[in-house]
Design a protein around this motif. Structure first.
Motif, mmCIF file in Angstrom:
data_model
loop_
_atom_site.group_PDB
_atom_site.id
_atom_site.type_symbol
_atom_site.label_atom_id
_atom_site.label_comp_id
_atom_site.label_asym_id
_atom_site.label_seq_id
_atom_site.Cartn_x
_atom_site.Cartn_y
_atom_site.Cartn_z
ATOM 1 N N HIS A 37 32.538 33.157 19.824
ATOM 2 C CA HIS A 37 33.860 33.729 20.077
ATOM 3 C C HIS A 37 34.483 32.958 21.224
ATOM 4 C CE1 HIS A 37 32.273 37.557 18.203
ATOM 5 N NE2 HIS A 37 31.159 37.052 18.693
ATOM 6 N N ARG A 38 35.785 33.141 21.407
ATOM 7 C CA ARG A 38 36.426 32.550 22.574
ATOM 8 C C ARG A 38 37.559 33.448 23.059
ATOM 9 N NH1 ARG A 38 39.314 27.190 19.902
ATOM 10 N NH2 ARG A 38 40.905 28.292 18.662
ATOM 11 N N VAL A 39 37.791 33.341 24.352
ATOM 12 C CA VAL A 39 38.902 34.048 24.982
ATOM 13 C C VAL A 39 39.725 33.015 25.734
ATOM 14 C CG1 VAL A 39 39.597 35.869 26.554
ATOM 15 C CG2 VAL A 39 37.524 36.162 25.189
ATOM 16 N N SER A 44 43.751 37.446 23.331
ATOM 17 C CA SER A 44 42.628 38.316 23.015
ATOM 18 C C SER A 44 41.469 37.497 22.448
ATOM 19 C CB SER A 44 43.055 39.393 22.017
ATOM 20 O OG SER A 44 43.589 38.802 20.860
ATOM 21 N N ARG A 45 40.325 38.127 22.364
ATOM 22 C CA ARG A 45 39.140 37.444 21.877
ATOM 23 C C ARG A 45 39.305 37.037 20.422
ATOM 24 N NH1 ARG A 45 34.173 41.052 22.457
ATOM 25 N NH2 ARG A 45 34.794 41.802 20.389
ATOM 26 N N TYR A 93 33.978 30.418 26.020
ATOM 27 C CA TYR A 93 33.288 30.590 24.744
ATOM 28 C C TYR A 93 32.044 31.451 24.947
ATOM 29 C CZ TYR A 93 36.294 27.166 22.507
ATOM 30 O OH TYR A 93 37.379 26.516 21.975
ATOM 31 N N TYR A 94 31.909 32.428 24.078
ATOM 32 C CA TYR A 94 30.789 33.361 24.131
ATOM 33 C C TYR A 94 30.017 33.322 22.814
ATOM 34 C CZ TYR A 94 33.484 35.537 27.926
ATOM 35 O OH TYR A 94 34.194 35.792 29.081
ATOM 36 N N TRP A 110 25.149 39.693 23.785
ATOM 37 C CA TRP A 110 26.222 38.769 24.171
ATOM 38 C C TRP A 110 25.749 37.854 25.283
ATOM 39 C CZ3 TRP A 110 31.166 38.333 22.152
ATOM 40 C CH2 TRP A 110 31.527 39.290 21.207
#
Length: 120
Positions: A37-39, A44-45, A93-94, A110
Motif C-alpha cells: 500500500h502507499r500513502v 488516502s491510502r 509504502y507499507y 502491517w
C-alpha cells in the motif's frame, strides 16, 4: 505475533527504479495474501499490489505495467520492483499480510512503512 519490516526505500530520480522488500518474522503458522500500500502526501491510502500464496497478482491501475510484486515463501518476504518511477509515486509504502497464528487466529499484520521520494 508477527513483525513485518520494510526496506529499500529512498530517493530516486524520475524514470528510475527501486526495489522494496518486506520480511515477516515471529511465531506464526502461515502467511497468506501479501500486499503493498502507499500513502502519498495529502491523499488516502492506496492498495498498490497484491500477491496470493500461489503467486497470483493484482495491481492498481496507477502502477500497472511499471511495478512488479513477487514473494519468496521460504523467506516469508514480499518484494515490490518499481520501475519508471514518477513524482506521483512519492509516498510512504507499507506492506501488509494475512497471518494465521499457531492457535488458528487470523489477523492482518502491517509494517512500519518506508519512504519513497521521486524527485530530480
Amino acid at each position: 505475533q508477527v513483525q513485518l519490516v520494510e526496506s529499500g526505500g529512498g530517493l530516486v530520480q524520475p524514470g528510475g527504479s527501486l526495489r522494496l522488500a518486506c520480511a515477516a518474522s515471529g511465531t506464526f503458522f502461515s502467511i497468506h495474501d501479501m500486499h503493498w500500500h502507499r500513502v502519498a502526501p495529502g491523499k488516502s491510502r492506496e492498495l498498490v499490489a497484491t500477491i496470493t500464496t500461489g503467486g497470483s497478482t493484482n495491481y492498481a491501475d496507477s502502477v500497472k505495467g511499471r511495478f512488479i510484486i513477487s514473494r519468496d515463501n521460504a523467506k516469508n518476504t514480499v518484494y515490490l520492483q518499481m520501475n519508471s518511477l514518477n513524482v506521483e509515486d512519492t509516498a510512504v509504502y507499507y506492506c501488509s499480510a494475512g497471518v494465521v497464528l499457531l492457535g488458528g487466529a487470523r489477523y492482518t499484520g502491517w509494517g512500519q512503512g518506508t519512504q519513497v521520494t521521486v524527485s530530480s
